[in-house]
Enzyme design. Sequence first.
Site, PDB file in Angstrom:
ATOM      1  N   MET A   1       0.747  -1.523   0.491  1.00 45.77           N
ATOM      2  CA  MET A   1      -0.039   0.309   0.076  1.00 45.77           C
ATOM      3  C   MET A   1       0.523   1.606  -0.122  1.00 45.77           C
ATOM      4  O   MET A   1       0.419   2.496   0.432  1.00 45.77           O
ATOM      5  CB  MET A   1      -1.001   0.244   0.814  1.00 45.77           C
ATOM      6  CG  MET A   1      -0.782   0.504   1.895  1.00 45.77           C
ATOM      7  SD  MET A   1       0.897   1.334   3.127  1.00 45.77           S
ATOM      8  CE  MET A   1       1.186  -0.301   3.860  1.00 45.77           C
ATOM      9  N   PRO A   2       1.792   0.743  -0.225  1.00 41.73           N
ATOM     10  CA  PRO A   2       2.678   2.229  -0.354  1.00 41.73           C
ATOM     11  C   PRO A   2       2.661   3.643  -1.457  1.00 41.73           C
ATOM     12  O   PRO A   2       1.330   3.629  -2.091  1.00 41.73           O
ATOM     13  CB  PRO A   2       4.153   2.215  -1.153  1.00 41.73           C
ATOM     14  CG  PRO A   2       4.129   0.611  -1.081  1.00 41.73           C
ATOM     15  CD  PRO A   2       2.691   0.265  -0.989  1.00 41.73           C
ATOM     16  N   LEU A   3       2.222   4.444  -0.801  1.00 40.21           N
ATOM     17  CA  LEU A   3       1.050   5.924  -1.216  1.00 40.21           C
ATOM     18  C   LEU A   3       2.297   6.868  -1.963  1.00 40.21           C
ATOM     19  O   LEU A   3       3.891   7.298  -2.029  1.00 40.21           O
ATOM     20  CB  LEU A   3       0.734   7.220  -0.549  1.00 40.21           C
ATOM     21  CG  LEU A   3       0.332   8.267  -1.038  1.00 40.21           C
ATOM     22  CD1 LEU A   3      -0.197   7.867  -2.265  1.00 40.21           C
ATOM     23  CD2 LEU A   3       0.051   8.738   0.026  1.00 40.21           C
TER      24      LEU A   3
END
Length: 131
Positions: free
Chosen positions: A1-3
């Site tokens: 879930m890296p932004l």
Amino acid sequence: MPLIRFYVQEGRTPEATRTLLDSAHEVVADVFGVPRRDRYQIVTEHKPGQMILEDTGLGFERDPSEQILVQVFTSPRAQDAKLAFYDKLAAKLQDVCGLDPKNLMISIFENTQADWSFGFGRAQYVTGELG
């Protein structure tokens, strides 16, 4: 879930921007092992002179029209994963986008699962909706 936030000089075509984003996501998925649909990317374009990315005394010059700053907001990652990410992203963007690695700056910011809400005003990692 890296932004992932990409700060770039204005002027890239939509196709070139999409290639940049697709290439970066491929590296994120491969190195960090995130699902392919776990994709959160934002591009911010800047006019010439609005981004200053110097060399921190390393002795090289970036091309102001080509420089890119990538900020990754993510859950904690092992140091070896971060180092692999830096290396593979630079190689991929050079290979696919023609970006000289000296023009790429990357910074990773770590946070916890309680720092993410993917919608509905809930922290899905905390509530158990995501594992």
